[in-house]
Scaffold this motif. Structure first.
Motif, PDB file in Angstrom:
ATOM      1  N   ARG A   2      -6.610 -32.111   9.932  1.00  0.00           N
ATOM      2  CA  ARG A   2      -5.677 -31.196   9.270  1.00  0.00           C
ATOM      3  C   ARG A   2      -6.497 -30.115   8.567  1.00  0.00           C
ATOM      4  NH1 ARG A   2      -2.135 -34.191   5.239  1.00  0.00           N
ATOM      5  NH2 ARG A   2      -4.101 -35.245   4.800  1.00  0.00           N
ATOM      6  N   ILE A   3      -6.427 -28.902   9.075  1.00  0.00           N
ATOM      7  CA  ILE A   3      -7.297 -27.826   8.602  1.00  0.00           C
ATOM      8  C   ILE A   3      -6.451 -26.594   8.315  1.00  0.00           C
ATOM      9  CG2 ILE A   3      -9.311 -26.399   9.129  1.00  0.00           C
ATOM     10  CD1 ILE A   3     -10.142 -28.516  11.149  1.00  0.00           C
ATOM     11  N   GLY A   4      -6.683 -26.000   7.166  1.00  0.00           N
ATOM     12  CA  GLY A   4      -6.091 -24.718   6.820  1.00  0.00           C
ATOM     13  C   GLY A   4      -7.173 -23.655   6.814  1.00  0.00           C
ATOM     14  N   LEU A   5      -6.990 -22.596   7.603  1.00  0.00           N
ATOM     15  CA  LEU A   5      -8.008 -21.556   7.770  1.00  0.00           C
ATOM     16  C   LEU A   5      -7.522 -20.252   7.169  1.00  0.00           C
ATOM     17  CD1 LEU A   5     -10.639 -20.433   8.978  1.00  0.00           C
ATOM     18  CD2 LEU A   5      -9.367 -20.045  11.110  1.00  0.00           C
ATOM     19  N   THR A   6      -8.378 -19.615   6.383  1.00  0.00           N
ATOM     20  CA  THR A   6      -8.113 -18.299   5.809  1.00  0.00           C
ATOM     21  C   THR A   6      -9.323 -17.422   6.061  1.00  0.00           C
ATOM     22  OG1 THR A   6      -6.734 -19.258   4.069  1.00  0.00           O
ATOM     23  CG2 THR A   6      -7.535 -17.012   3.730  1.00  0.00           C
ATOM     24  N   THR A   7      -9.123 -16.278   6.716  1.00  0.00           N
ATOM     25  CA  THR A   7     -10.218 -15.347   6.981  1.00  0.00           C
ATOM     26  C   THR A   7      -9.860 -13.984   6.433  1.00  0.00           C
ATOM     27  OG1 THR A   7      -9.331 -14.783   9.157  1.00  0.00           O
ATOM     28  CG2 THR A   7     -10.947 -16.572   9.046  1.00  0.00           C
ATOM     29  N   ASP A   8     -10.825 -13.304   5.875  1.00  0.00           N
ATOM     30  CA  ASP A   8     -10.673 -11.948   5.351  1.00  0.00           C
ATOM     31  C   ASP A   8     -11.728 -11.069   5.988  1.00  0.00           C
ATOM     32  OD1 ASP A   8      -8.539 -12.455   3.485  1.00  0.00           O
ATOM     33  OD2 ASP A   8     -10.002 -13.537   2.267  1.00  0.00           O
ATOM     34  N   GLY A   9     -11.315  -9.884   6.404  1.00  0.00           N
ATOM     35  CA  GLY A   9     -12.237  -8.967   7.035  1.00  0.00           C
ATOM     36  C   GLY A   9     -12.434  -9.287   8.502  1.00  0.00           C
ATOM     37  N   LEU A  10     -13.197  -8.427   9.177  1.00  0.00           N
ATOM     38  CA  LEU A  10     -13.475  -8.585  10.604  1.00  0.00           C
ATOM     39  C   LEU A  10     -14.849  -9.196  10.798  1.00  0.00           C
ATOM     40  CD1 LEU A  10     -12.159  -5.131  11.882  1.00  0.00           C
ATOM     41  CD2 LEU A  10     -10.989  -7.352  11.933  1.00  0.00           C
ATOM     42  N   PRO A  11     -14.978 -10.212  11.667  1.00  0.00           N
ATOM     43  CA  PRO A  11     -16.300 -10.811  11.904  1.00  0.00           C
ATOM     44  C   PRO A  11     -17.328  -9.799  12.407  1.00  0.00           C
ATOM     45  CG  PRO A  11     -14.557 -12.197  12.805  1.00  0.00           C
ATOM     46  CD  PRO A  11     -13.909 -10.915  12.412  1.00  0.00           C
ATOM     47  N   GLU A  12     -16.876  -8.774  13.140  1.00  0.00           N
ATOM     48  CA  GLU A  12     -17.820  -7.805  13.684  1.00  0.00           C
ATOM     49  C   GLU A  12     -18.515  -6.998  12.602  1.00  0.00           C
ATOM     50  OE1 GLU A  12     -14.737  -8.199  14.540  1.00  0.00           O
ATOM     51  OE2 GLU A  12     -14.863  -9.024  16.582  1.00  0.00           O
ATOM     52  N   ARG A  13     -17.955  -6.975  11.419  1.00  0.00           N
ATOM     53  CA  ARG A  13     -18.574  -6.220  10.330  1.00  0.00           C
ATOM     54  C   ARG A  13     -19.721  -6.981   9.679  1.00  0.00           C
ATOM     55  NH1 ARG A  13     -13.765  -4.738   6.463  1.00  0.00           N
ATOM     56  NH2 ARG A  13     -15.549  -4.049   5.220  1.00  0.00           N
ATOM     57  N   ALA A  14     -19.838  -8.246   9.958  1.00  0.00           N
ATOM     58  CA  ALA A  14     -20.942  -9.043   9.402  1.00  0.00           C
ATOM     59  C   ALA A  14     -22.086  -9.079  10.402  1.00  0.00           C
ATOM     60  CB  ALA A  14     -20.478 -10.459   9.090  1.00  0.00           C
ATOM     61  N   PRO A  15     -23.322  -9.160   9.929  1.00  0.00           N
ATOM     62  CA  PRO A  15     -24.457  -9.272  10.854  1.00  0.00           C
ATOM     63  C   PRO A  15     -24.342 -10.517  11.727  1.00  0.00           C
ATOM     64  CG  PRO A  15     -25.201  -8.734   8.632  1.00  0.00           C
ATOM     65  CD  PRO A  15     -23.755  -9.055   8.530  1.00  0.00           C
ATOM     66  N   THR A  16     -24.988 -10.447  12.884  1.00  0.00           N
ATOM     67  CA  THR A  16     -24.926 -11.571  13.818  1.00  0.00           C
ATOM     68  C   THR A  16     -25.464 -12.854  13.194  1.00  0.00           C
ATOM     69  OG1 THR A  16     -25.194 -10.044  15.667  1.00  0.00           O
ATOM     70  CG2 THR A  16     -25.655 -12.363  16.095  1.00  0.00           C
ATOM     71  N   THR A  17     -26.550 -12.733  12.432  1.00  0.00           N
ATOM     72  CA  THR A  17     -27.124 -13.925  11.793  1.00  0.00           C
ATOM     73  C   THR A  17     -26.154 -14.548  10.800  1.00  0.00           C
ATOM     74  OG1 THR A  17     -28.195 -12.438  10.206  1.00  0.00           O
ATOM     75  CG2 THR A  17     -29.506 -13.179  12.090  1.00  0.00           C
ATOM     76  N   HIS A  18     -25.365 -13.711  10.117  1.00  0.00           N
ATOM     77  CA  HIS A  18     -24.382 -14.238   9.178  1.00  0.00           C
ATOM     78  C   HIS A  18     -23.283 -14.999   9.921  1.00  0.00           C
ATOM     79  CE1 HIS A  18     -25.382 -11.309   5.654  1.00  0.00           C
ATOM     80  NE2 HIS A  18     -26.463 -11.711   6.299  1.00  0.00           N
TER      81      HIS A  18
END
Length: 397
Positions: free
Chosen positions: A266-282
């Motif tokens: 049972r998992i609740g996921l919340t994401t903010d922003g676009l993943p492409e805006r973060a560096p690949t290593t992040h």
């Protein structure tokens, strides 16, 4: 090496003080039975025995031999020093020698019949007393050996734990290098592919442009080969090298969460922003953190609800995974060094990782990794766009 040299500092000083005290008593007793003459044979023999017990570099059998001989001849006056010798022998696993010394002293007193014989005033009182000293020495010796064995075991466990942590850090560094090899190989192969397509139309392009495209294609191909040579050795020796065209792309956290949900979590996921805006290593670090946190939740809090929050917006990539209390599973086996590897990865990126219990018995794993300085201006512009409503903000699942 004499066994007395192996005693700890405090034990050695305590033994020396006891020998001096009992030696003084033995000398005084020897003088008492010699008409108060300190230069008589009895007090001089007691003094010699005390010195032999104090000297650390003598062979171990010299002091017991001298004390046993003196006790066999004079009896009670030298008995305190004989007790020290017997205790030392028993404490260092020489109980048979100690019993032989007792028998020799008793038999010698029985044959020579001195006025201060060990057989007087009670016939068997000294025998019981001597045997109790041997038993006490055996007990103390075994206790010392047990404590030393436990201390050695603890030291071995500490060294083993440190080596395992170092191995986990090294494995995480190798994994980071391998992941970056896959990502860079994928992107370099795309550059080579597109420049190759443009180079096939060189007849419609100016000559300088066609020449630069050919140089770019050759350089990207050589860079891809160099990348394989440098970082390919960090892979699993048994793994089959992946071709550039099939290099894996970055997986999103949503895919990981969907797989875990399909397995019953049972998992609740919340994401903010676009993943492409973060560096690949992040993004790689976020994926690994969420993966490790979900795995630990399945192991140690089976059936608990898990909350995942990921924020790719500047000035830092943030991830937090928390789970409520649950039941620990007994059918799982793990090395226990996953968090060590995660901390090594996050620290290498200049971030900070926190892991530990939260309120009401829950568990929380959180990390913050700052964005590179060069991306701050673009991030500010994107933030303004988000505030004006030109960019959709986040995702709630």
């Amino acid at each position: 090496m004499n066994w007395r040299e192996t005693l700890p500092g405090r034990a050695a000083y305590g033994r020396a003080g006891l020998v001096v005290l009992l030696g003084s008593i033995a000398v005084q007793n020897g003088a008492s039975v010699s008409d108060d003459r300190y230069l008589a044979p009895a007090p001089m023999a007691a003094l010699l025995c005390g010195v032999a017990l104090l000297v650390r570099r003598l062979p171990w059998y010299i002091a017991p031999l001298l004390v046993t001989a003196a006790t066999s001849w004079w009896g009670w006056p030298v008995l305190p020093l004989l007790l020290v010798a017997l205790f030392d022998l028993a404490a260092h696993r020489r109980a048979r020698v100690a019993v032989a010394c007792i028998a020799t002293a008793l038999v010698g007193n029985l044959l020579t019949r001195p006025a201060t014989s060990l057989w007087t005033p009670q016939q068997y009182g000294s025998v019981v007393f001597l045997l109790l000293v041997v038993v006490g020495g055996l007990w103390l010796g075994n206790r010392r050996r047990l404590v030393a064995a436990l201390a050695t075991r603890v030291e071995h466990l500490r060294v083993e734990s440190r080596l395992r942590e170092e191995a986990a850090r090294a494995a995480e560094r190798s994994r980071i290098a391998a992941e970056m090899h896959d990502v860079l190989a994928h992107r370099l192969s795309l550059i080579a592919l597109h420049t190759g397509v443009l180079a096939t139309r060189s007849d419609t392009l100016p000559a300088p442009v066609a020449m630069r495209l050919g140089l770019l294609r050759t350089t990207s191909t050589e860079a891809l080969a160099d990348l394989r040579d440098v970082l390919g050795a960090l892979r699993d020796p048994d793994a089959t090298p992946t071709s550039p065209a099939r290099a894996p792309v970055l997986r999103d956290v949503r895919e990981l969460v969907d797989e875990a949900r399909a397995a019953g979590q049972r998992i609740g996921l919340t994401t903010d922003g676009l993943p492409e805006r973060a560096p690949t290593t992040h993004r790689l670090a976020v994926y690994r953190i969420v993966q490790e946190a979900l795995t630990n939740a399945r192991k140690h809090a089976d059936g608990a609800e898990v909350t995942v929050r990921v924020d790719y917006r500047p000035p830092a990539t943030r991830v937090e995974v928390a789970n409520s209390p649950g039941n620990a599973r007994t059918d799982t086996v793990g090395g226990g060094y996953g968090l060590v590897g995660l901390r090594e990865r996050v620290t290498a990126l200049g971030g900070h990782l926190e892991a530990g219990p939260a309120d009401a018995g829950a568990w929380r794993l959180a990390a913050r990794i700052s964005h590179p300085v060069g991306t701050e201006q673009n991030d500010t512009e994107e933030n303004n766009a988000e505030e004006n409503g030109t960019e959709q903000n986040g995702d709630r699942t």
